[in-house]
Design an enzyme around this catalytic site. Structure first.
Site, PDB file in Angstrom:
ATOM      1  N   CYS A  77       1.414  -6.248  -2.503  1.00 16.25           N
ATOM      2  CA  CYS A  77       2.508  -5.820  -1.511  1.00 16.25           C
ATOM      3  C   CYS A  77       3.091  -6.945  -0.589  1.00 16.25           C
ATOM      4  CB  CYS A  77       2.024  -4.606  -0.637  1.00 16.25           C
ATOM      5  SG  CYS A  77       1.258  -3.327  -1.405  1.00 16.25           S
ATOM      6  N   HIS A  91       4.448  -5.345   6.351  1.00 14.82           N
ATOM      7  CA  HIS A  91       4.336  -4.506   5.248  1.00 14.82           C
ATOM      8  C   HIS A  91       4.112  -2.909   5.870  1.00 14.82           C
ATOM      9  CE1 HIS A  91       3.333  -2.244   1.798  1.00 14.82           C
ATOM     10  NE2 HIS A  91       2.000  -2.380   1.766  1.00 14.82           N
ATOM     11  N   ASN A 150       4.861   3.866   1.390  1.00 20.03           N
ATOM     12  CA  ASN A 150       4.641   2.684   1.256  1.00 20.03           C
ATOM     13  C   ASN A 150       5.256   2.318  -0.008  1.00 20.03           C
ATOM     14  OD1 ASN A 150       3.091   0.372   0.246  1.00 20.03           O
ATOM     15  ND2 ASN A 150       1.211   1.110   1.022  1.00 20.03           N
TER      16      ASN A 150
END
Length: 320
Positions: A115, A245, A276
């Site tokens: 990520c 993030h 996400n």
């Protein structure tokens, strides 16, 4: 080529048309309505259609970033393609993207920093410019996490979505991308990995030990954010936005409580509607802040990417 520095000159995103709501998931898994949104901070998550290939999603985001930057595809020197969900493919997706964009003279390669991939890409792009290997670099993050998420596993399906984001990094006289504070934690690799294939499944699905992941990142990432400010020679007073993030709304809230940024600092929360989206989440969050005029061009944003590996990368950037 004169030695220079890299700065962000364009941002673009692609959000697929499909949506998976938390209300639908509450029903699927037998929860009271509102339960999943309460524990994740996610109301909807983006879901790709079959026609939303990795390259096509990336190209849609890249076209917008190039237009925002006023850069032609044929003027690109390098394309960096980040994805944590592009599995089962030996060829380089960056090559397919350069062909799709008409960026025939650009070099290109894929990267997987989990990520944190987009933040890693910005760091590499800036480094290529400083090393006089490029003047225009495209960083793209494209994810189809629904491909590797078990629809029967509430722990992962309630979190992840599909999308693509892109940024153009251009040569400039003064740096617009601060020093990277990055690292890895190999012992955490089993916490986010592939589980053995289920009977009848075409490929393995993702497995995540969410409790361990949240605890580790929650205890370590606030210090990484502080170190990135110090590395840039800045304080919170200089920052217009904090863009972590978009992992989980509760973890973002916990980090903000520990960091205690001043009230003028906008906190990115695109996770509410996007979910996400792994390495695509930071460019999506940046685009949301710019589109809503929450921040202005020239403002400084503290980016904090972190994810599977474990990996992390934080830096301060000047917004295009």
């Amino acid at each position: 080529m004169a030695r220079g520095a890299g700065k962000l000159t364009g941002i673009g995103v692609y959000r697929p048309g499909g949506l998976l709501t938390s209300t639908e998931l509450d029903t699927r898994f037998g929860h009271e309505e509102g339960h999943i949104e309460q524990i994740t901070g996610i109301r909807t998550r983006l879901k790709a259609d079959p026609d939303d290939t990795f390259v096509e999603m990336a190209a849609q985001a890249a076209d917008k970033a190039l237009a925002h930057a006023g850069v032609l595809a044929e003027d690109l020197d390098c394309v960096l393609f980040s994805s944590a969900s592009s599995v089962g493919r030996a060829s380089c997706r960056a090559a397919g993207l350069t062909h799709r964009l008409g960026a025939g003279r650009a070099g290109g390669f894929d990267l997987n920093g989990g990520c944190a991939g987009f933040s890693y890409g910005l760091t590499l792009a800036s480094g290529l410019i400083v090393a006089q290997q490029a003047r225009q670099v495209l960083v793209v993050a494209a994810e189809r996490l629904s491909d590797i998420t078990d629809p029967d596993d509430c722990a992962t399906v309630m979190i992840f979505g599909d999308a693509a984001g892109a940024a153009v990094v251009s040569a400039a006289e003064h740096p617009g991308i601060g020093p990277a504070v990055w690292g890895t934690h190999g012992p955490g690799e089993p916490w986010m990995t592939s589980a053995p294939p289920k009977p009848g499944a075409a490929q393995p699905y993702m497995h995540m030990d969410g409790t361990r992941v949240v605890r580790w990142f929650g205890s370590h990432m606030p210090q990484v954010a502080r170190e990135a400010l110090d590395a840039a020679g800045l304080t919170w007073d200089d920052i217009g936005a904090f863009v972590p993030h978009q992992c989980n709304g509760r973890l973002i809230d916990a980090m903000v409580r520990r960091l205690r940024p001043p009230e003028h600092v906008a906190i990115a929360r695109s996770i509410v509607t996007d979910g996400n989206t792994s390495s695509a989440s930071i460019p999506l969050a940046l685009e949301s802040l710019l589109a809503s005029a929450t921040v202005r061009p020239g403002d400084k944003a503290l980016l904090l990417g972190f994810g599977a590996g474990l990996t992390w990368c934080a830096q301060v950037v000047e917004l295009p």
